[in-house]
Design an enzyme around this catalytic site. Structure first.
Site, PDB file in Angstrom:
ATOM      1  N   ASP A  37       0.851  -1.195   0.000  1.00 58.59           N
ATOM      2  CA  ASP A  37       0.000   0.000   0.000  1.00 58.59           C
ATOM      3  C   ASP A  37       0.883   1.240   0.000  1.00 58.59           C
ATOM      4  O   ASP A  37       2.005   1.206   0.516  1.00 58.59           O
ATOM      5  CB  ASP A  37      -0.928   0.007   1.234  1.00 58.59           C
ATOM      6  CG  ASP A  37      -2.186   0.839   1.010  1.00 58.59           C
ATOM      7  OD1 ASP A  37      -2.067   2.074   0.858  1.00 58.59           O
ATOM      8  OD2 ASP A  37      -3.282   0.256   0.977  1.00 58.59           O
ATOM      9  N   ASP A  63       3.757   2.228  -4.487  1.00 58.24           N
ATOM     10  CA  ASP A  63       2.788   2.873  -5.374  1.00 58.24           C
ATOM     11  C   ASP A  63       2.594   1.917  -6.545  1.00 58.24           C
ATOM     12  O   ASP A  63       3.524   1.710  -7.335  1.00 58.24           O
ATOM     13  CB  ASP A  63       3.342   4.218  -5.857  1.00 58.24           C
ATOM     14  CG  ASP A  63       2.396   4.928  -6.811  1.00 58.24           C
ATOM     15  OD1 ASP A  63       1.463   4.276  -7.343  1.00 58.24           O
ATOM     16  OD2 ASP A  63       2.586   6.132  -7.047  1.00 58.24           O
ATOM     17  N   VAL A  64       1.420   1.343  -6.656  1.00 53.74           N
ATOM     18  CA  VAL A  64       1.210   0.295  -7.666  1.00 53.74           C
ATOM     19  C   VAL A  64       1.168   0.827  -9.098  1.00 53.74           C
ATOM     20  O   VAL A  64       1.086   0.042 -10.038  1.00 53.74           O
ATOM     21  CB  VAL A  64      -0.064  -0.542  -7.382  1.00 53.74           C
ATOM     22  CG1 VAL A  64       0.113  -1.396  -6.140  1.00 53.74           C
ATOM     23  CG2 VAL A  64      -1.293   0.343  -7.294  1.00 53.74           C
ATOM     24  N   TYR A 153     -13.207   6.898 -13.587  1.00 57.24           N
ATOM     25  CA  TYR A 153     -13.346   5.658 -12.808  1.00 57.24           C
ATOM     26  C   TYR A 153     -14.095   4.591 -13.619  1.00 57.24           C
ATOM     27  O   TYR A 153     -13.666   3.438 -13.690  1.00 57.24           O
ATOM     28  CB  TYR A 153     -14.102   5.967 -11.513  1.00 57.24           C
ATOM     29  CG  TYR A 153     -14.225   4.803 -10.558  1.00 57.24           C
ATOM     30  CD1 TYR A 153     -13.163   4.446  -9.736  1.00 57.24           C
ATOM     31  CD2 TYR A 153     -15.412   4.075 -10.457  1.00 57.24           C
ATOM     32  CE1 TYR A 153     -13.267   3.386  -8.843  1.00 57.24           C
ATOM     33  CE2 TYR A 153     -15.532   3.018  -9.569  1.00 57.24           C
ATOM     34  CZ  TYR A 153     -14.459   2.678  -8.766  1.00 57.24           C
ATOM     35  OH  TYR A 153     -14.570   1.632  -7.884  1.00 57.24           O
ATOM     36  N   LYS A 157     -12.442   1.009 -14.748  1.00 56.27           N
ATOM     37  CA  LYS A 157     -12.905  -0.293 -14.260  1.00 56.27           C
ATOM     38  C   LYS A 157     -13.390  -1.177 -15.413  1.00 56.27           C
ATOM     39  O   LYS A 157     -13.256  -2.404 -15.361  1.00 56.27           O
ATOM     40  CB  LYS A 157     -13.992  -0.097 -13.203  1.00 56.27           C
ATOM     41  CG  LYS A 157     -13.455   0.534 -11.899  1.00 56.27           C
ATOM     42  CD  LYS A 157     -12.350  -0.313 -11.273  1.00 56.27           C
ATOM     43  CE  LYS A 157     -11.922   0.199  -9.915  1.00 56.27           C
ATOM     44  NZ  LYS A 157     -10.902  -0.654  -9.269  1.00 56.27           N
ATOM     45  N   THR A 188     -16.643   1.297   2.986  1.00 56.40           N
ATOM     46  CA  THR A 188     -15.204   1.454   3.220  1.00 56.40           C
ATOM     47  C   THR A 188     -14.919   2.947   3.350  1.00 56.40           C
ATOM     48  O   THR A 188     -15.764   3.786   3.010  1.00 56.40           O
ATOM     49  CB  THR A 188     -14.389   0.919   2.025  1.00 56.40           C
ATOM     50  OG1 THR A 188     -14.644   1.771   0.895  1.00 56.40           O
ATOM     51  CG2 THR A 188     -14.752  -0.520   1.677  1.00 56.40           C
TER      52      THR A 188
HETATM   53  P1  NAI Z   1     -10.136   2.327   0.285  1.00 53.73           P
HETATM   54  O1  NAI Z   1      -9.865   3.746  -0.123  1.00 53.73           O
HETATM   55  O2  NAI Z   1     -10.722   2.058   1.602  1.00 53.73           O
HETATM   56  O3  NAI Z   1      -8.784   1.473   0.131  1.00 53.73           O
HETATM   57  C1  NAI Z   1      -7.978   1.615  -1.000  1.00 53.73           C
HETATM   58  C2  NAI Z   1      -6.529   1.393  -0.602  1.00 53.73           C
HETATM   59  O4  NAI Z   1      -5.720   1.535  -1.780  1.00 53.73           O
HETATM   60  C3  NAI Z   1      -6.017   2.447   0.407  1.00 53.73           C
HETATM   61  O5  NAI Z   1      -5.363   1.796   1.483  1.00 53.73           O
HETATM   62  C4  NAI Z   1      -5.047   3.289  -0.397  1.00 53.73           C
HETATM   63  O6  NAI Z   1      -3.967   3.821   0.375  1.00 53.73           O
HETATM   64  C5  NAI Z   1      -4.571   2.283  -1.436  1.00 53.73           C
HETATM   65  N1  NAI Z   1      -4.007   2.929  -2.614  1.00 53.73           N
HETATM   66  C6  NAI Z   1      -4.535   3.966  -3.314  1.00 53.73           C
HETATM   67  N2  NAI Z   1      -3.699   4.302  -4.301  1.00 53.73           N
HETATM   68  C7  NAI Z   1      -2.629   3.472  -4.242  1.00 53.73           C
HETATM   69  C8  NAI Z   1      -1.440   3.329  -4.988  1.00 53.73           C
HETATM   70  N3  NAI Z   1      -1.163   4.138  -6.019  1.00 53.73           N
HETATM   71  N4  NAI Z   1      -0.571   2.355  -4.647  1.00 53.73           N
HETATM   72  C9  NAI Z   1      -0.829   1.540  -3.600  1.00 53.73           C
HETATM   73  N5  NAI Z   1      -1.932   1.636  -2.835  1.00 53.73           N
HETATM   74  C10 NAI Z   1      -2.825   2.598  -3.163  1.00 53.73           C
HETATM   75  O7  NAI Z   1     -11.039   1.743  -0.897  1.00 53.73           O
HETATM   76  P2  NAI Z   1     -11.954   0.419  -1.016  1.00 53.73           P
HETATM   77  O8  NAI Z   1     -13.343   0.896  -1.045  1.00 53.73           O
HETATM   78  O9  NAI Z   1     -11.527  -0.638  -0.099  1.00 53.73           O
HETATM   79  O10 NAI Z   1     -11.600   0.030  -2.529  1.00 53.73           O
HETATM   80  C11 NAI Z   1     -10.803  -1.083  -2.895  1.00 53.73           C
HETATM   81  C12 NAI Z   1     -11.068  -1.373  -4.355  1.00 53.73           C
HETATM   82  O11 NAI Z   1     -12.441  -1.712  -4.521  1.00 53.73           O
HETATM   83  C13 NAI Z   1     -10.768  -0.208  -5.291  1.00 53.73           C
HETATM   84  O12 NAI Z   1     -10.180  -0.684  -6.486  1.00 53.73           O
HETATM   85  C14 NAI Z   1     -12.151   0.344  -5.564  1.00 53.73           C
HETATM   86  O13 NAI Z   1     -12.220   1.037  -6.785  1.00 53.73           O
HETATM   87  C15 NAI Z   1     -12.974  -0.931  -5.588  1.00 53.73           C
HETATM   88  N6  NAI Z   1     -14.402  -0.745  -5.389  1.00 53.73           N
HETATM   89  C16 NAI Z   1     -14.869  -0.198  -4.229  1.00 53.73           C
HETATM   90  C17 NAI Z   1     -16.235  -0.030  -4.048  1.00 53.73           C
HETATM   91  C18 NAI Z   1     -16.817   0.580  -2.808  1.00 53.73           C
HETATM   92  O14 NAI Z   1     -18.021   0.866  -2.785  1.00 53.73           O
HETATM   93  N7  NAI Z   1     -16.047   0.784  -1.739  1.00 53.73           N
HETATM   94  C19 NAI Z   1     -17.190  -0.420  -5.099  1.00 53.73           C
HETATM   95  C20 NAI Z   1     -16.586  -1.007  -6.271  1.00 53.73           C
HETATM   96  C21 NAI Z   1     -15.232  -1.158  -6.390  1.00 53.73           C
END
Ligand code: NAI
Length: 251
Positions: A37, A63-64, A153, A157, A188
């Protein structure tokens, strides 16, 4: 016998939300987990929680969207745990704007974090999956049906969903399965932040019945269970699929 006994897994975005829940579940199911992360303290906190439960995990600040960082995440798994079997490409960001309000730098950042990352992580991880493996990429309901106020976004996706099919075809013969999990609204920090940006009260936002037949958002654990299934040998004949986990929101 646990579902992922003997497996080594990488979870990107493992500091928060869906990634954190999945890293914890993978570890409970016997995997050794590399938690990658941008948020170094958050990744360390996930690892501490795994270790407190008797599991094994290693944090990596990465950073991915960056080639060298992705290479380092894979190297950490191989050097620390002797191989790689599961990759959960979960890190992602969202920008809540239409095309009119989005500048090109923000478009590029969303594409880099949500799309380039999947390409880079797969490019480095697949050669390390010498015993075969399972990759789960995080799409979104909005990658399948579109959505309002999130142009970059939605595009990113949709790319993840189709890239998943391409990867599945290219690497099936090597014993590597590639699927996408496509969550609907999930409780989240990302979603709560979106509700704040839109000026909406969380309780009303989370229970909006028009969007959510079940009357609630999903939990990170409910998404993690679907990821575990796709990652595990229980899904041995499933590759290239887009699994929707959204409480009926696409129906
Ligand atoms: P979140 O914001 O709680 O967690 C995302 C994590 O990714 C964070 O820890 C952040 O620091 C990390 N991150 C961001 N950019 C980064 C980078 N460049 N390199 C490494 N780490 C990085 O988000 P959540 O909700 O858990 O989302 C996870 C995945 O699920 C994402 O791909 C999101 O688009 C997808 N998603 C989420 C939904 C929702 O309603 N929460 C719905 C559909 C998809």
């Amino acid at each position: 016998m646990n579902t992922l006994d003997g497996k080594v897994a990488i979870v990107t975005g493992g500091a928060s939300g869906i990634g954190r829940a999945t890293a914890l579940l993978f570890a409970r199911e016997g995997a050794r987990v590399v938690v990658a992360d941008l948020d170094e303290a958050g990744a360390a906190a996930t690892v501490a929680a795994i270790e407190a439960g008797g599991g094994r995990a290693t944090p990596v600040r990465a950073d991915v969207s960056d080639t060298a960082d992705c290479r380092r995440v894979v190297a950490t798994a191989v050097e620390t745990y002797g191989g790689l079997h599961v990759l959960f490409n979960n890190a992602g960001i969202i920008r809540r704007t239409t095309a009119l309000d989005l500048d090109v730098e923000e478009w590029d950042r969303v594409m880099a974090v949500n799309v380039r990352s999947v390409f880079l992580m797969c490019k480095h991880a697949i050669p390390a999956m010498t015993e075969g493996g399972s990759i789960v990429n995080t799409g979104s309901g909005w990658g399948l049906k579109g959505g309002g106020n999130a142009i970059s976004y939605c595009a990113s996706k949709a790319a993840v969903v189709n890239m998943t099919r391409a990867l599945a075809i290219d690497h099936a013969a090597a014993g590597i399965r590639v699927n996408s999990v496509n969550p609907g609204d999930t409780d989240t920090p990302m979603l709560r932040d979106e509700a704040r940006q839109l000026g909406e009260d969380w309780a009303a936002f989370a229970s909006d019945a028009a969007d959510r037949p079940m009357g609630r958002a999903g939990t990170p654990d409910e998404i993690a269970q679907a990821v575990l299934f796709l990652a595990s040998d229980a899904a041995s004949y499933i590759t290239g699929s887009a699994l929707v986990v959204d409480g009926g929101g696409l129906a």
